[in-house]
Design an enzyme around this catalytic site. Structure first.
Site, PDB file in Angstrom:
ATOM      1  N   LYS A  31       0.842  -1.207   0.000  1.00  0.00           N
ATOM      2  CA  LYS A  31       0.000   0.000   0.000  1.00  0.00           C
ATOM      3  C   LYS A  31       0.876   1.256   0.000  1.00  0.00           C
ATOM      4  O   LYS A  31       2.080   1.183   0.313  1.00  0.00           O
ATOM      5  CB  LYS A  31      -0.917  -0.016   1.230  1.00  0.00           C
ATOM      6  N   ARG A  58     -10.911  -0.075  14.505  1.00  0.00           N
ATOM      7  CA  ARG A  58     -10.609   0.758  13.356  1.00  0.00           C
ATOM      8  C   ARG A  58     -11.345   0.231  12.143  1.00  0.00           C
ATOM      9  O   ARG A  58     -12.156   0.920  11.563  1.00  0.00           O
ATOM     10  CB  ARG A  58      -9.093   0.783  13.115  1.00  0.00           C
ATOM     11  N   TYR A  75      14.977  30.304   8.119  1.00  0.00           N
ATOM     12  CA  TYR A  75      13.722  30.903   8.582  1.00  0.00           C
ATOM     13  C   TYR A  75      13.712  31.076  10.094  1.00  0.00           C
ATOM     14  O   TYR A  75      14.206  30.221  10.835  1.00  0.00           O
ATOM     15  CB  TYR A  75      12.538  30.024   8.172  1.00  0.00           C
ATOM     16  N   MET A 123      11.260  24.259   2.525  1.00  0.00           N
ATOM     17  CA  MET A 123      10.510  23.391   1.618  1.00  0.00           C
ATOM     18  C   MET A 123      11.438  22.589   0.698  1.00  0.00           C
ATOM     19  O   MET A 123      11.233  21.405   0.469  1.00  0.00           O
ATOM     20  CB  MET A 123       9.551  24.223   0.766  1.00  0.00           C
TER      21      MET A 123
HETATM   22  C1  LIG Z   1      -0.448  -1.696   6.863  1.00  0.00           C
HETATM   23  C2  LIG Z   1      -1.064  -2.989   7.252  1.00  0.00           C
HETATM   24  C3  LIG Z   1      -0.289  -4.149   7.379  1.00  0.00           C
HETATM   25  C4  LIG Z   1       1.215  -4.119   7.324  1.00  0.00           C
HETATM   26  O1  LIG Z   1       1.685  -3.654   8.558  1.00  0.00           O
HETATM   27  P1  LIG Z   1       3.262  -3.478   8.895  1.00  0.00           P
HETATM   28  O2  LIG Z   1       3.269  -3.042  10.298  1.00  0.00           O
HETATM   29  O3  LIG Z   1       3.762  -2.448   7.948  1.00  0.00           O
HETATM   30  O4  LIG Z   1       3.887  -4.799   8.666  1.00  0.00           O
HETATM   31  C5  LIG Z   1      -0.932  -5.359   7.601  1.00  0.00           C
HETATM   32  N1  LIG Z   1      -2.284  -5.412   7.724  1.00  0.00           N
HETATM   33  C6  LIG Z   1      -3.052  -4.317   7.651  1.00  0.00           C
HETATM   34  C7  LIG Z   1      -4.521  -4.447   7.828  1.00  0.00           C
HETATM   35  C8  LIG Z   1      -2.479  -3.072   7.430  1.00  0.00           C
HETATM   36  O5  LIG Z   1      -3.257  -1.974   7.389  1.00  0.00           O
END
Ligand SMILES: *Cc1c(COP(=O)(O)O)cnc(C)c1O
Length: 388
Positions: free
Chosen positions: A60, A159, A281, A329
């Site tokens: 992801k 969640r 800055y 930036m």
């Molecule tokens: C992001 C995610 C993972 C991977 O988690 P890591 O801690 O990066 O290994 C696995 N399962 C779900 C549902 C996630 O959202």
């Protein structure tokens, strides 16, 4: 004010660099290098811990910022056949980068109205709620065929996934899953990076009990850190992300994973300033001695987080040059007074992330986690994939 627009150089006027990549490297302000061999080793090391159980790859957020189209095929070649993305569009893009012999799961499931796109692309949604289950089942009935899905249950993170009341409803009325091939039942750990946290055992017990209420299917529970909680947590399919990319799945212990990322940026210019002069800055740095400042071509727009202002250092041939003042930036300013002048000139490379300054270490300085450091990396880098 008039700005004169210079005419483009003709080919004869330019001294053309050797290749397009050389030219791009010469133009670039910074290099992001991703070691594909280290990614492969990390995948195999995690799978080895699973004693024959399957190991997915979570890719992801563009493989945690590192480039899913380049990286997912490396895991596939290493034997991975299960991939997870968060968004449907990520899945559609990943589909183009992978052969057809693997499953791509969409963690968020389809958003309302996007179910048909998900099914037509052959993506496997993770169904997180009764609404998603109903919509997926309705599509299956409309198409006249059963559709595969993962079902996520909440084991204590509150969640995503079905709460216990919905699991009980399905247990009482299994027809609610009509039309759906439940490829696996999954849940996610909230505190796996803290092995002693009581949430782990509590979530494990909840997962086992709640999963048993549903039709029999393979189970998926462990993220990277979950794999290291031991065999009880591993089930049929593990879902590591972070550890694949070199982040430490056991933050309290030495990191067993290979470093994957190297970030190098170029010096734009250097200057000598007298004691009492200020830098950057808000004048956050004041020189307390005659000081040599190098301005480096990386800033918070590139993911060098602004919370690193005045914190930490870059490395020049292994020697630390402290960050002086605010992160801008597009640039940072570093104090190179103690370095040999010939080591820091316009175009010199300084290292920001690498084996000697890992994403986890940078994150600790920034007050965040390695996940955020990696996924913040911007898209202005000249990216190189090594050992492909
Ligand atoms: C992001 C995610 C993972 C991977 O988690 P890591 O801690 O990066 O290994 C696995 N399962 C779900 C549902 C996630 O959202």
């Amino acid at each position: 004010m008039n700005v004169s627009v210079s005419a483009a150089l003709s080919d004869r006027e330019t001294t053309r660099p050797r290749t397009a990549d050389d030219a791009a490297a010469a133009r670039a302000g910074a290099f992001l290098t991703i070691d594909l061999a280290a990614l492969r080793e990390n995948y195999l090391a995690l799978r080895n811990r699973l004693g024959g159980r399957a190991c997915a790859a979570v890719v992801k957020a563009d493989a945690y910022g590192l480039g899913a189209a380049h990286i997912a095929p490396v895991f596939h070649e290493a034997g991975c056949r299960h991939f997870f993305v968060a968004h449907l569009d990520e899945g559609l893009a990943l589909k183009q980068a992978l052969p057809d012999d693997c499953a791509i799961m969409v963690l968020h499931g389809p958003m309302p109205g996007a179910e048909a796109d998900c099914a037509h692309a052959g993506l496997v949604p993770v169904l997180n709620s009764m609404e998603q289950i109903e919509a997926w089942g309705a599509l299956a009935r409309a198409l006249g065929r059963r559709l595969p899905a993962f079902v996520q249950i909440d084991s204590g993170m509150s969640r995503m996934g079905l709460p216990e009341a919905d699991i009980t409803r399905i247990a009482a009325a299994p027809a609610l899953l009509d039309g759906i091939i439940v490829e696996a039942v999954m849940s996610h750990l909230a505190c796996a990076d803290e092995p002693d946290h009581p949430a782990n055992a509590e979530q494990l017990a909840n997962f086992r009990r709640r999963k048993a209420l549903l039709p029999d299917a393979p189970a998926s529970f462990a993220n990277s850190s979950g794999i290291f909680l031991g065999p009880d947590y591993q089930f049929d399919l593990a879902r590591p992300g972070a550890a694949l990319y070199g982040l430490n799945p056991q933050p309290h212990l030495p990191n067993p994973m290979k470093n994957v990322v190297r970030l190098m940026a170029k010096v734009v210019q250097t200057r000598e300033i007298p004691a009492g002069a200020h830098v950057g800055y808000s004048w956050r740095f004041r020189a307390d001695r005659p000081t040599r400042i190098a301005t480096v071509s990386v800033g918070y727009a590139d993911g060098w987080l602004r919370s690193l202002s005045g914190r930490g250092a870059v490395l020049v041939d292994g020697r630390a040059a402290p960050i002086a003042g605010r992160v801008s930036m597009d640039s940072i300013t570093v104090d190179v007074t103690d370095l040999p002048p010939e080591a820091v000139k316009p175009g010199s490379l300084v290292e920001l992330i690498g084996p000697d300054q890992t994403p986890d270490a940078v994150a600790a300085l920034a007050g965040t986690i390695g996940y955020e450091v990696l996924t913040s990396l911007g898209n202005r880098y000249h990216r190189r994939y090594l050992n492909g």
